[in-house]
Design a protein around this motif. Structure first.
Motif, PDB file in Angstrom:
ATOM      1  N   GLY A  68       0.870  -1.373  -0.147  1.00 10.15           N
ATOM      2  CA  GLY A  68      -0.350   0.040  -0.040  1.00 10.15           C
ATOM      3  C   GLY A  68       1.010   1.164   0.138  1.00 10.15           C
ATOM      4  O   GLY A  68       1.514   1.019   0.101  1.00 10.15           O
ATOM      5  N   PHE A  69       0.060   2.146   0.046  1.00 13.56           N
ATOM      6  CA  PHE A  69       0.759   3.561  -0.088  1.00 13.56           C
ATOM      7  C   PHE A  69       0.053   4.966   1.006  1.00 13.56           C
ATOM      8  O   PHE A  69      -0.177   4.326   1.648  1.00 13.56           O
ATOM      9  N   VAL A  70       0.742   5.757   1.041  1.00 16.01           N
ATOM     10  CA  VAL A  70       0.657   6.915   2.200  1.00 16.01           C
ATOM     11  C   VAL A  70      -1.193   7.155   2.434  1.00 16.01           C
ATOM     12  O   VAL A  70      -2.032   7.352   3.253  1.00 16.01           O
ATOM     13  N   ASN A  71      -1.690   7.204   0.988  1.00 16.33           N
ATOM     14  CA  ASN A  71      -3.041   7.403   0.862  1.00 16.33           C
ATOM     15  C   ASN A  71      -3.991   5.914  -0.027  1.00 16.33           C
ATOM     16  O   ASN A  71      -2.979   5.257  -0.756  1.00 16.33           O
ATOM     17  N   PRO A  72      -4.541   5.283   0.848  1.00 14.15           N
ATOM     18  CA  PRO A  72      -4.630   4.446   1.153  1.00 14.15           C
ATOM     19  C   PRO A  72      -5.548   3.990  -0.343  1.00 14.15           C
ATOM     20  O   PRO A  72      -5.608   2.649  -1.142  1.00 14.15           O
ATOM     21  N   THR A  73      -6.078   5.110  -1.389  1.00 14.94           N
ATOM     22  CA  THR A  73      -6.684   4.777  -2.266  1.00 14.94           C
ATOM     23  C   THR A  73      -6.069   4.689  -3.133  1.00 14.94           C
ATOM     24  O   THR A  73      -6.623   4.289  -4.904  1.00 14.94           O
ATOM     25  N   TRP A  74      -4.802   4.916  -3.661  1.00 14.77           N
ATOM     26  CA  TRP A  74      -4.000   4.659  -4.696  1.00 14.77           C
ATOM     27  C   TRP A  74      -3.824   3.474  -4.655  1.00 14.77           C
ATOM     28  O   TRP A  74      -3.373   2.856  -4.488  1.00 14.77           O
ATOM     29  N   LEU A  75      -3.368   3.513  -6.304  1.00 17.44           N
ATOM     30  CA  LEU A  75      -2.864   1.989  -6.640  1.00 17.44           C
ATOM     31  C   LEU A  75      -2.255   1.692  -7.247  1.00 17.44           C
ATOM     32  O   LEU A  75      -1.170   0.994  -8.209  1.00 17.44           O
ATOM     33  N   VAL A  76      -1.044   3.298  -7.714  1.00 22.82           N
ATOM     34  CA  VAL A  76       0.371   2.679  -8.796  1.00 22.82           C
ATOM     35  C   VAL A  76       0.420   4.138  -7.699  1.00 22.82           C
ATOM     36  O   VAL A  76       0.776   5.005  -7.411  1.00 22.82           O
ATOM     37  N   GLU A  77       2.850   3.670  -7.884  1.00 21.23           N
ATOM     38  CA  GLU A  77       3.175   5.035  -7.886  1.00 21.23           C
ATOM     39  C   GLU A  77       4.459   4.677  -9.073  1.00 21.23           C
ATOM     40  O   GLU A  77       4.563   3.779  -8.608  1.00 21.23           O
ATOM     41  N   ILE A  78       4.840   6.471  -9.006  1.00 22.15           N
ATOM     42  CA  ILE A  78       5.615   5.276  -9.991  1.00 22.15           C
ATOM     43  C   ILE A  78       7.172   6.536  -9.691  1.00 22.15           C
ATOM     44  O   ILE A  78       6.804   7.974  -9.787  1.00 22.15           O
ATOM     45  N   ASP A  79       8.599   6.068  -9.567  1.00 21.49           N
ATOM     46  CA  ASP A  79       9.277   7.107  -9.831  1.00 21.49           C
ATOM     47  C   ASP A  79      10.672   7.330 -10.697  1.00 21.49           C
ATOM     48  O   ASP A  79      10.657   6.630 -11.923  1.00 21.49           O
ATOM     49  N   ALA A  80      11.190   8.339 -11.411  1.00 17.01           N
ATOM     50  CA  ALA A  80      11.928   8.326 -12.372  1.00 17.01           C
ATOM     51  C   ALA A  80      13.372   8.363 -12.253  1.00 17.01           C
ATOM     52  O   ALA A  80      13.108  10.012 -11.717  1.00 17.01           O
ATOM     53  N   ASP A  81      14.152   8.523 -13.333  1.00 15.98           N
ATOM     54  CA  ASP A  81      15.900   9.138 -13.562  1.00 15.98           C
ATOM     55  C   ASP A  81      16.132   9.406 -14.882  1.00 15.98           C
ATOM     56  O   ASP A  81      15.770   8.897 -15.404  1.00 15.98           O
ATOM     57  N   ALA A  82      16.610  10.578 -14.636  1.00 15.02           N
ATOM     58  CA  ALA A  82      16.666  11.451 -16.319  1.00 15.02           C
ATOM     59  C   ALA A  82      18.042  11.771 -16.358  1.00 15.02           C
ATOM     60  O   ALA A  82      18.234  12.889 -15.171  1.00 15.02           O
ATOM     61  N   ILE A  83      18.354  12.039 -17.514  1.00 19.66           N
ATOM     62  CA  ILE A  83      19.686  13.457 -17.434  1.00 19.66           C
ATOM     63  C   ILE A  83      18.814  14.576 -18.207  1.00 19.66           C
ATOM     64  O   ILE A  83      17.997  14.587 -19.067  1.00 19.66           O
ATOM     65  N   ILE A  84      20.011  15.422 -18.222  1.00 19.05           N
ATOM     66  CA  ILE A  84      19.527  17.001 -18.508  1.00 19.05           C
ATOM     67  C   ILE A  84      20.390  16.513 -20.023  1.00 19.05           C
ATOM     68  O   ILE A  84      21.219  16.563 -20.170  1.00 19.05           O
ATOM     69  N   PRO A  85      19.739  17.219 -20.975  1.00 21.79           N
ATOM     70  CA  PRO A  85      20.238  17.265 -22.832  1.00 21.79           C
ATOM     71  C   PRO A  85      20.977  18.508 -22.735  1.00 21.79           C
ATOM     72  O   PRO A  85      21.341  18.885 -21.976  1.00 21.79           O
TER      73      PRO A  85
END
Length: 125
Positions: free
Chosen positions: A107-124
């Motif tokens: 589960g998540f902090v908000n129990p109604t959430w079904l998904v969470e995503i994180d990401a890593d990127a570069i600066i062009p």
């Protein structure tokens, strides 16, 4: 020495937890785990689209975009939602093909959430 820039979002949890939506260090951007704020009670498709919309805004504020994402992590509360989320993720990243990890969590902090995503990127350059 690389410069650090904290990029705030609009999540009500940011001041409570003490987090930034994203942190830019040099030419790297790290997007925090992002829940579907504003689509809390929506279905998995709408929640995923909301999460990715929030991430897109954070990437833009950092000077990047989905085109420069090299890693994502997807967290789901229901294993059966993986394919719906994967299809949405695939539409955005079909040619970019970042490294991806998908995890089933309790589960998540908000129990109604079904998904969470994180990401890593570069600066062009």
């Amino acid at each position: 020495m690389s410069t650090r820039t904290n990029i705030p979002g609009t999540s009500p949890y940011e001041p409570i937890i003490g987090l930034s939506r994203a942190v830019r260090i040099g030419d790297h951007v790290h997007i925090s785990g992002t829940g579907p704020v504003g689509a809390d009670d929506a279905d998995i498709v709408q929640q995923t689209e909301q999460v990715l919309s929030i991430i897109a805004i954070a990437l833009q504020k950092a000077g990047s975009s989905f085109e420069h994402v090299y890693r994502t992590r997807i967290y789901l509360t229901r294993a059966e939602d993986w394919e719906a989320v994967a299809r949405i993720h695939g539409r955005l990243f079909s040619t970019i093909r970042p490294a991806v990890t998908t995890l089933i969590v309790s589960g998540f902090v908000n129990p109604t959430w079904l998904v969470e995503i994180d990401a890593d990127a570069i600066i062009p350059s």
